[in-house]
Design a protein around this motif. Structure first.
Motif, mmCIF file in Angstrom:
data_model
loop_
_atom_site.group_PDB
_atom_site.id
_atom_site.type_symbol
_atom_site.label_atom_id
_atom_site.label_comp_id
_atom_site.label_asym_id
_atom_site.label_seq_id
_atom_site.Cartn_x
_atom_site.Cartn_y
_atom_site.Cartn_z
ATOM 1 N N THR A 4 0.809 -1.224 0.000
ATOM 2 C CA THR A 4 0.000 0.000 0.000
ATOM 3 C C THR A 4 0.844 1.277 0.000
ATOM 4 O O THR A 4 0.394 2.309 -0.489
ATOM 5 N N THR A 5 2.081 1.206 0.538
ATOM 6 C CA THR A 5 2.911 2.415 0.627
ATOM 7 C C THR A 5 4.181 2.349 -0.205
ATOM 8 O O THR A 5 4.792 3.384 -0.478
ATOM 9 N N GLY A 6 4.627 1.148 -0.589
ATOM 10 C CA GLY A 6 5.883 1.001 -1.320
ATOM 11 C C GLY A 6 7.114 1.026 -0.429
ATOM 12 O O GLY A 6 8.241 0.988 -0.919
ATOM 13 N N LYS A 7 6.914 1.076 0.895
ATOM 14 C CA LYS A 7 8.040 1.092 1.823
ATOM 15 C C LYS A 7 8.688 -0.293 1.885
ATOM 16 O O LYS A 7 7.999 -1.310 1.946
ATOM 17 N N ILE A 8 10.035 -0.323 1.868
ATOM 18 C CA ILE A 8 10.762 -1.583 1.973
ATOM 19 C C ILE A 8 10.777 -2.018 3.432
ATOM 20 O O ILE A 8 11.287 -1.310 4.298
ATOM 21 N N LEU A 9 10.194 -3.183 3.710
ATOM 22 C CA LEU A 9 10.066 -3.688 5.081
ATOM 23 C C LEU A 9 11.191 -4.648 5.449
ATOM 24 O O LEU A 9 11.606 -4.701 6.606
ATOM 25 N N GLU A 10 11.666 -5.423 4.483
ATOM 26 C CA GLU A 10 12.751 -6.377 4.728
ATOM 27 C C GLU A 10 13.635 -6.490 3.497
ATOM 28 O O GLU A 10 13.152 -6.339 2.364
#
Length: 520
Positions: free
Chosen positions: A136-142
């Motif tokens: 939903t945000t495009g943020k890299i989580l891992e």
């Protein structure tokens, strides 16, 4: 006043365990999807082209999300008009995303982080990183660094859907200099296997020609290692048995590791993940079969498989056999009587009914497996057939006049996939609405016209037909997605020009109310 009767809690709990609780979320979901199916198929419902866009890079679609620029830009197609969800920062060519899978939160599992309960994109980059990105945000989580000893490119797939992924490396090629020197590359490719959410490593497996022989490819599916050979041979091995027998050392992501005289952190650059599953002997064989172009499918109830006999002249002939004893089912040789440039295709129905779908240029056959009475053998029979809308007589007459004025009638047969006749190009299944979707194309003058038809999955009845407003060139590559109330058409034109056409369901309530009044 009478007393209000209290419900029997024990009875309600037991009914819920059996899936019979009327207010259960699953019951509500099925009811809502049943209503949506009726809306989709009713006569007054239209599908309107609400958005069209073009791109110089491939366009991908997955569950209401359209991806552009190698998954860097994501657009939601759920709203009445597509809107941008996010756009990741620009990156170099070496860092671009080459392949991706959409992971959705499992039901009933406790996960370590709040972000784990939302959908994620699992992405493979050109420089060997495996990323988990918020859908939903495009943020890299891992981030996981795979390895430096091989290139992992464009091969990301589910081994077990939504649970285990397999990342396949590019095949190792022997350079011309090495070939002249007589050097051989024994390792064909590597398979990196992970459990998802939380990410944990199962291992990296090498496919070695010294062990498997003249192997040309390998993949992983549902816990089975599938190895293919240039001769057409396909061999199946138990992947879990391989890991138990040949794993050299168990590795954990984020933990320190000493390997080959080097110390580093597993999954971090530059150390990456060592190849910790090295097969030293041929693993136990589960099953093997020879098939043209290694084409092999398993499905049905009970288990059957589909192959094409391993001879070029047998192309287009399909054998349906029992998996337990390799016996050919009665009527198990399926061959579509057609003359066409493109081959027909066959596959097990994705609705888990055990049926088989056989698609040709002018007909779609849905076949079923039936047990023969007083026998362990099964037979193939037609469940229903969908026919293209064509003239019954495909023979065309052409009149020419000679120099002397004599009229000569030429007689010839059109190909079954001649563009001037309605031809089936794509057949898919919408599992939530239980509809078969069929794309049919006809070449009219200089341009082709396509329509998408919805058929009852149980009986094959035509319920709805949607014309696509854009022209359809049969020489281009096409993908069509039908997802609930959305139809999406992706087209690849020459010179890497990609087009995306989005259709949304529109209900003409006024017309429908008028029809209801007339019926009343």
């Amino acid at each position: 006043m009478g007393r209000t009767r209290k419900p029997n809690v024990c009875r309600l709990l037991s009914r819920r365990a059996l899936g019979c609780f009327s207010r259960d979320a699953g019951v509500v979901q099925r009811t809502n999807l049943g209503i949506l199916r009726m809306l989709v198929c009713q006569e007054s419902t239209k599908f309107k082209n609400v958005w069209t866009t073009h791109s110089k890079s491939p366009i991908a679609y997955e569950r209401g999300r359209i991806y552009f620029d190698n998954y860097r830009c994501c657009v939601s197609s759920v709203a009445s008009e597509p809107r941008k969800l996010y756009e990741m920062p620009k990156c170099s060519k070496s860092e671009k995303i080459e392949d991706a899978l959409l992971w959705e939160c499992p039901v009933g599992e406790v996960l370590p982080n709040p972000s784990d309960y939302k959908s994620s994109l699992i992405a493979l980059t050109a420089h060997n990183w495996l990323l988990r990105i918020s859908a939903t945000t495009g943020k890299i989580l891992e981030k996981i660094y795979l390895a430096s000893y091989c290139k992992f490119r464009r091969y990301l797939s589910w081994d077990t859907p939504q649970e285990v992924i397999a990342v396949k490396s590019a095949q190792n090629k022997v350079s011309a200099v090495a070939r002249e020197a007589g050097l051989q590359q024994s390792v064909l490719l590597y398979l990196a296997v992970f459990r998802v959410l939380p990410f944990s490593l199962i291992g990296i497996l090498e496919i070695n020609k010294k062990i498997f022989g003249n192997v040309t490819d390998a993949t992983l599916s549902h816990g089975i290692l599938i190895v293919m050979y240039s001769s057409g041979l396909v061999r199946l091995h138990n992947f879990q048995a391989i890991t138990e027998q040949f794993m050299q050392q168990k590795l954990d992501l984020g933990c320190a590791c000493r390997w080959g005289g080097t110390t580093g952190t597993v999954g971090e650059a530059p150390f990456g993940i060592p190849c910790n599953i090295k097969i030293t002997d041929m693993p136990p064989l589960l099953f093997e079969v020879s098939s043209l172009e290694n084409a092999f499918q398993i499905g049905g109830h009970p288990w059957h498989y589909i192959i094409t006999p391993n001879k070029k002249k047998q192309k287009g002939v399909f054998h349906i056999c029992a998996l337990n004893d390799n016996s050919l089912a009665k009527n198990g040789i399926q061959e579509m009587e057609c003359c066409s440039l493109e081959s027909d295709w066959i596959y097990f129905h994705p609705d888990a009914s055990g049926r088989i779908i056989h698609v040709g240029p002018n007909q779609v056959k849905v076949l079923k497996l039936n047990e023969i009475e007083n026998s362990f053998q099964h037979q193939i029979s037609e469940d229903f057939v969908i026919l293209a809308n064509r003239e019954k007589n495909k023979n065309e007459n052409l009149f020419t006049v000679t120099a002397s004025g004599r009229v000569v009638k030429k007689h010839f047969n059109l190909l079954d996939d001649d563009p001037e006749q309605e031809t089936f190009k794509i057949v898919d299944y919408e599992d939530e609405l239980d509809l078969l979707s069929v794309v049919a194309v006809t070449q009219l003058d200089a341009e082709g016209k396509a329509h998408l038809d919805f058929h009852c999955n149980e009986y094959g009845t035509l319920l709805k037909s949607i014309p696509l407003v854009e022209s359809w060139d049969v020489t281009y590559s096409h993908e069509v997605y039908f997802d609930r109330d959305l139809v999406l058409h992706i087209e690849q034109k020459p010179n890497r020009v990609f087009s995306c056409y989005v259709y949304q369901m529109v209900c003409d309530t006024g017309e429908e109310e008028e029809n209801i009044d007339r019926r009343c």
